[in-house]
Design an enzyme around this catalytic site. Sequence first.
Site: not given
Ligand SMILES: *Cc1c(COP(=O)(O)O)cnc(C)c1O
Length: 373
Positions: A40, A140, A170, A223, A268, A314, A316
């Site tokens: 992602k 969430r 998660h 994941r 600056y 800055c 850039d």
């Molecule tokens: C981003 C995400 C992950 C990956 O998490 P990491 O900490 O980068 O391994 C896994 N599951 C879900 C639902 C996420 O949003």
Amino acid sequence: MVVAWHRPTRVIIHTKAITENVKKELARLPKGKELFAVVKANGYGHGAVQTAEAALAGGATGFCVSNLDEGIELREAGFTQPILVLNMIPIDALTLAVVHDLSITVGNKEWLEQAVEYLQERKLKHALALHLKVDTGMGRIGFLTPEEVVEAVSFIQESAVLEWEGIFTHFSTADQADETYWQQQHQRFIETIDALPALPKYVHVSNSATALWHDEKIGNMIRFGVAMYGLNPSGHALPEPYPLEPALELVSELIQVKRLAKGEGIGYGETYITDQPEWIGTIPIGYADGWLRNMQGFSVLVDGNLCEIVGRVCMDQIMIRLPQEVPLGTKVTLIGKNQEKEISMQAVADQLGTIHYEVACVLGTRIPREYEE
Ligand SMILES: *Cc1c(COP(=O)(O)O)cnc(C)c1O
């Protein structure tokens, strides 16, 4: 959006590091357990397509993305592996999800009902594959109770336009030493699983931190995100169980080197004044590239020497104090190794008071990404 190719500032991605990190993790997993590479946010700034390729070379068998467009990007690049969108998508985009064979996450009943209504009117070639998200304590997205999940499963199974492909949760504290809350979430997920009459193809609970530091035996896929890029998910909190190889380097070159007399102001607001004659170098990177203003006072590497960023960052450009005169075009390392020294993404995050995830994601799309083994 234009990419500044004609500027020496580059993000260099070492794809082999990604491949190796994936291989090392897979070697620790029980046989048959799959690894989906989380790509992602443009592969955490590393480039989604190239990261996906590198992950496949290491044995990944699928991908996770955060929205529909990221999934379509992978399909258009030719990937045929399973792709899971880790969130709900707008109902009127569901045709695209089916056409591109993208699996979608669902976390509430209302969305499910709307999805069925929409899909029933459309007569698409195959069903929409869904992964049920269970909210075990992240707060969430996700179904809260086992009863809700059981109800969602039967709703999906009764519908010809939906297919139940996965269930997951998660963890919010997998990167901390104290496992209490992780255990609670884990327990809740097991209660949900136990309430179900059957299991779908994919059951998955592990992000990088869970995969590295916790013992989950319920999942058949992980994941794998930040650790694949070679970053310790916990920052400094927990030791890596095996050495992770950082994939990203940020480099540039000196485009101006000058000797300033004592008492000259830099940048600056004149926040830095030379307190003796000093060699000052200018580098073409700034906050518009995600090299944020709070990087003032941090250092970069030139010829293996740490050189302080002096004066304000800055939009850039930044200025650094050099130990001596160096030729124009001398390489500057902002993240990565330079001779014997190294600046980690974690060190940049520490300077900014944030986490390396954020540093990787905010490195601007203006900076070209180059790929090396
Ligand atoms: C981003 C995400 C992950 C990956 O998490 P990491 O900490 O980068 O391994 C896994 N599951 C879900 C639902 C996420 O949003």
